[in-house]
Design a protein around this motif. Sequence first.
Motif, PDB file in Angstrom:
ATOM      1  N   PHE A  14      -3.880 -16.098  28.128  1.00  0.00           N
ATOM      2  CA  PHE A  14      -2.952 -17.067  28.713  1.00  0.00           C
ATOM      3  C   PHE A  14      -3.560 -17.613  29.992  1.00  0.00           C
ATOM      4  O   PHE A  14      -4.243 -16.877  30.725  1.00  0.00           O
ATOM      5  CB  PHE A  14      -1.607 -16.413  29.070  1.00  0.00           C
ATOM      6  CG  PHE A  14      -0.834 -15.957  27.864  1.00  0.00           C
ATOM      7  CD1 PHE A  14      -0.330 -16.876  26.957  1.00  0.00           C
ATOM      8  CD2 PHE A  14      -0.601 -14.609  27.641  1.00  0.00           C
ATOM      9  CE1 PHE A  14       0.394 -16.459  25.854  1.00  0.00           C
ATOM     10  CE2 PHE A  14       0.118 -14.179  26.532  1.00  0.00           C
ATOM     11  CZ  PHE A  14       0.617 -15.114  25.644  1.00  0.00           C
ATOM     12  N   ASN A  16      -2.516 -18.803  33.500  1.00  0.00           N
ATOM     13  CA  ASN A  16      -1.404 -18.901  34.448  1.00  0.00           C
ATOM     14  C   ASN A  16      -1.771 -19.900  35.527  1.00  0.00           C
ATOM     15  O   ASN A  16      -2.645 -19.642  36.359  1.00  0.00           O
ATOM     16  CB  ASN A  16      -1.102 -17.522  35.061  1.00  0.00           C
ATOM     17  CG  ASN A  16      -0.579 -16.564  34.005  1.00  0.00           C
ATOM     18  OD1 ASN A  16       0.130 -16.956  33.081  1.00  0.00           O
ATOM     19  ND2 ASN A  16      -0.965 -15.296  34.113  1.00  0.00           N
ATOM     20  N   PHE A  25      -5.528 -14.844  31.891  1.00  0.00           N
ATOM     21  CA  PHE A  25      -5.028 -13.477  31.712  1.00  0.00           C
ATOM     22  C   PHE A  25      -5.214 -13.056  30.250  1.00  0.00           C
ATOM     23  O   PHE A  25      -4.775 -13.745  29.331  1.00  0.00           O
ATOM     24  CB  PHE A  25      -3.541 -13.420  32.094  1.00  0.00           C
ATOM     25  CG  PHE A  25      -2.937 -12.070  31.898  1.00  0.00           C
ATOM     26  CD1 PHE A  25      -3.238 -11.042  32.771  1.00  0.00           C
ATOM     27  CD2 PHE A  25      -2.101 -11.820  30.825  1.00  0.00           C
ATOM     28  CE1 PHE A  25      -2.699  -9.779  32.585  1.00  0.00           C
ATOM     29  CE2 PHE A  25      -1.558 -10.552  30.626  1.00  0.00           C
ATOM     30  CZ  PHE A  25      -1.854  -9.537  31.515  1.00  0.00           C
ATOM     31  N   ALA A  27      -4.061 -11.034  27.522  1.00  0.00           N
ATOM     32  CA  ALA A  27      -2.888 -10.225  27.146  1.00  0.00           C
ATOM     33  C   ALA A  27      -3.197  -9.288  25.981  1.00  0.00           C
ATOM     34  O   ALA A  27      -2.656  -8.175  25.901  1.00  0.00           O
ATOM     35  CB  ALA A  27      -1.729 -11.148  26.774  1.00  0.00           C
ATOM     36  N   GLN A  46       3.820   0.612  27.231  1.00  0.00           N
ATOM     37  CA  GLN A  46       4.722   0.229  28.317  1.00  0.00           C
ATOM     38  C   GLN A  46       4.890  -1.282  28.377  1.00  0.00           C
ATOM     39  O   GLN A  46       4.115  -2.020  27.777  1.00  0.00           O
ATOM     40  CB  GLN A  46       4.163   0.757  29.637  1.00  0.00           C
ATOM     41  CG  GLN A  46       4.434   2.236  29.798  1.00  0.00           C
ATOM     42  CD  GLN A  46       3.611   2.857  30.906  1.00  0.00           C
ATOM     43  OE1 GLN A  46       2.685   2.248  31.426  1.00  0.00           O
ATOM     44  NE2 GLN A  46       3.956   4.078  31.263  1.00  0.00           N
ATOM     45  N   SER A  47       5.880  -1.704  29.148  1.00  0.00           N
ATOM     46  CA  SER A  47       6.158  -3.124  29.318  1.00  0.00           C
ATOM     47  C   SER A  47       4.893  -3.859  29.790  1.00  0.00           C
ATOM     48  O   SER A  47       4.188  -3.382  30.684  1.00  0.00           O
ATOM     49  CB  SER A  47       7.276  -3.266  30.356  1.00  0.00           C
ATOM     50  OG  SER A  47       7.520  -4.609  30.582  1.00  0.00           O
ATOM     51  N   GLY A  48       4.602  -4.979  29.145  1.00  0.00           N
ATOM     52  CA  GLY A  48       3.454  -5.779  29.548  1.00  0.00           C
ATOM     53  C   GLY A  48       2.147  -5.380  28.875  1.00  0.00           C
ATOM     54  O   GLY A  48       1.090  -5.959  29.161  1.00  0.00           O
ATOM     55  N   SER A  49       2.191  -4.404  27.949  1.00  0.00           N
ATOM     56  CA  SER A  49       0.939  -3.935  27.335  1.00  0.00           C
ATOM     57  C   SER A  49       0.422  -4.879  26.243  1.00  0.00           C
ATOM     58  O   SER A  49      -0.687  -4.705  25.751  1.00  0.00           O
ATOM     59  CB  SER A  49       1.117  -2.506  26.789  1.00  0.00           C
ATOM     60  OG  SER A  49       2.212  -2.442  25.914  1.00  0.00           O
ATOM     61  N   GLY A  50       1.233  -5.856  25.841  1.00  0.00           N
ATOM     62  CA  GLY A  50       0.748  -6.853  24.876  1.00  0.00           C
ATOM     63  C   GLY A  50       1.349  -6.733  23.484  1.00  0.00           C
ATOM     64  O   GLY A  50       0.949  -7.454  22.565  1.00  0.00           O
ATOM     65  N   LYS A  51       2.340  -5.854  23.302  1.00  0.00           N
ATOM     66  CA  LYS A  51       2.930  -5.591  21.973  1.00  0.00           C
ATOM     67  C   LYS A  51       3.546  -6.856  21.364  1.00  0.00           C
ATOM     68  O   LYS A  51       3.253  -7.224  20.237  1.00  0.00           O
ATOM     69  CB  LYS A  51       4.034  -4.515  22.079  1.00  0.00           C
ATOM     70  CG  LYS A  51       3.633  -3.284  22.842  1.00  0.00           C
ATOM     71  CD  LYS A  51       4.752  -2.287  22.926  1.00  0.00           C
ATOM     72  CE  LYS A  51       5.980  -2.717  23.714  1.00  0.00           C
ATOM     73  NZ  LYS A  51       5.779  -2.847  25.164  1.00  0.00           N
ATOM     74  N   THR A  52       4.430  -7.502  22.145  1.00  0.00           N
ATOM     75  CA  THR A  52       5.123  -8.696  21.645  1.00  0.00           C
ATOM     76  C   THR A  52       4.126  -9.801  21.335  1.00  0.00           C
ATOM     77  O   THR A  52       4.267 -10.523  20.341  1.00  0.00           O
ATOM     78  CB  THR A  52       6.145  -9.188  22.693  1.00  0.00           C
ATOM     79  OG1 THR A  52       7.136  -8.176  22.825  1.00  0.00           O
ATOM     80  CG2 THR A  52       6.813 -10.489  22.282  1.00  0.00           C
ATOM     81  N   THR A  53       3.090  -9.923  22.159  1.00  0.00           N
ATOM     82  CA  THR A  53       2.105 -10.990  21.961  1.00  0.00           C
ATOM     83  C   THR A  53       1.371 -10.808  20.632  1.00  0.00           C
ATOM     84  O   THR A  53       1.065 -11.793  19.950  1.00  0.00           O
ATOM     85  CB  THR A  53       1.124 -11.023  23.157  1.00  0.00           C
ATOM     86  OG1 THR A  53       1.899 -11.127  24.361  1.00  0.00           O
ATOM     87  CG2 THR A  53       0.192 -12.201  23.072  1.00  0.00           C
ATOM     88  N   GLU A 153      11.737  -4.753  19.181  1.00  0.00           N
ATOM     89  CA  GLU A 153      12.864  -4.102  19.864  1.00  0.00           C
ATOM     90  C   GLU A 153      14.191  -4.461  19.178  1.00  0.00           C
ATOM     91  O   GLU A 153      15.137  -4.884  19.861  1.00  0.00           O
ATOM     92  CB  GLU A 153      12.932  -4.526  21.340  1.00  0.00           C
ATOM     93  CG  GLU A 153      11.651  -4.338  22.128  1.00  0.00           C
ATOM     94  CD  GLU A 153      11.451  -2.926  22.652  1.00  0.00           C
ATOM     95  OE1 GLU A 153      12.261  -2.028  22.312  1.00  0.00           O
ATOM     96  OE2 GLU A 153      10.467  -2.713  23.375  1.00  0.00           O
ATOM     97  N   HIS A 186       9.032  -0.181  23.142  1.00  0.00           N
ATOM     98  CA  HIS A 186       8.500   0.579  24.279  1.00  0.00           C
ATOM     99  C   HIS A 186       8.992   2.025  24.185  1.00  0.00           C
ATOM    100  O   HIS A 186       8.583   2.873  24.951  1.00  0.00           O
ATOM    101  CB  HIS A 186       8.954  -0.058  25.603  1.00  0.00           C
ATOM    102  CG  HIS A 186      10.423   0.079  25.819  1.00  0.00           C
ATOM    103  ND1 HIS A 186      11.330  -0.782  25.233  1.00  0.00           N
ATOM    104  CD2 HIS A 186      11.135   1.000  26.485  1.00  0.00           C
ATOM    105  CE1 HIS A 186      12.545  -0.393  25.560  1.00  0.00           C
ATOM    106  NE2 HIS A 186      12.463   0.697  26.322  1.00  0.00           N
TER     107      HIS A 186
END
Length: 234
Positions: A14, A16, A25, A27, A46-53, A153, A186
Motif C-alpha cells: 500500500f 500511504n 507499506f 502489508a 495479531q491486529s495488523g498482521s495482514g490476514k484480511t489483506t 471474523e 485474531h
Amino acid sequence: MDTVLRVENLSVTFENKGILKSEVFHAVKGVSFSLHKGEVLGIVGQSGSGKTTVGRAILGLVPYEGKIEFKGKTISCMFQDPLASLHPYLSVRRQLLDILPDEERIKRLFASFNLNYERLSGKKPSELSGGQRQRVIIIRSLLVSPDLIIADEPISMLDVTLKMWVLKTLRELKENFDLSMLFVTHDLLTTKYICDRIMVMKDGEIVEEGTLEEIFKNPKKEYTRELLQAIPRL
Ligand SMILES: Nc1ncnc2c1ncn2[C@@H]1O[C@H](COP(=O)(O)OP(=O)(O)OP(=O)(O)O)[C@@H](O)[C@H]1O
C-alpha cells in the motif's frame, strides 16, 4: 486431495500518501499456501498482521503481486460487519430470495441456525439483533453453494455462547457439504472449533503453519506460543 485454492508468493503493498512524503507499506510479503476441498484453513495473527489483506487479494479487492489460482466458480464471503454487508431497505426475505429463489432451502437454513423464519424474515437488517444479523450473513453466503468461503471474523460480534454454537453449526455444515473455507481471525481459540489447519501471520508473513494439533500442542515459534498464552482460560 483436490486443491481449491493455490496462492504463490503473494505480496500486497500500500502507498500511504502523507502531506510531505509518501510511504510504501508491505502489508503481505511473499505468502504461499494451498487450500484443499473440504478443508477449513485458519489465518491467525495479531491486529495488523495482514490476514484480511490476504482475503481481500483473493477476492480481487486489492492489487497484488504473485499468483492466485482458484479452481472453482463461486467464492462467497462473510465479513465482521453484517449491517454494512446487507441491503438496509430490503427485508431479509427479499434479499435472500434475490440470491436464491428457493424459500424452502432458506427456511431450512434458518432452522439450522436457530432463527425463526416466520418472525424474522419480513424485517429489515436494522430491525434484527447483532447476533441474528450475523447469522443471516452466514446463511446468505451459504445460499450460492460456494466452492470457497472467505470468512473474516464472522462471529466476532456474537456473545461467547452463540459463538460456540455458530461454530459448531458451521462445522456440521462443513462436514455435510464438504465446504472449503479460509477462516480469518485474531482469536486462536475459535480456530479450535472449526479449523483443520492453521497459518500464523506476523508482519505480513507466515511464521508458522500446521495442523490444529501441531499448533496447539507443539507450537514451534515463540510468537505462536504468545498467541496461545493470550487465550483466556474459561
Ligand atoms: N487500503 C489500505 N491502505 C493502506 N494500508 C492498509 C490498507 N489496508 C490495510 N492496510 C494496512 O495493512 C496492514 C494489514 O492490515 P489487515 O487489515 O490485513 O490486518 P489484519 O491482520 O486483518 O488486522 P485486524 O485483525 O485488525 O483486522 C495494517 O497495518 C493496515 O493498516
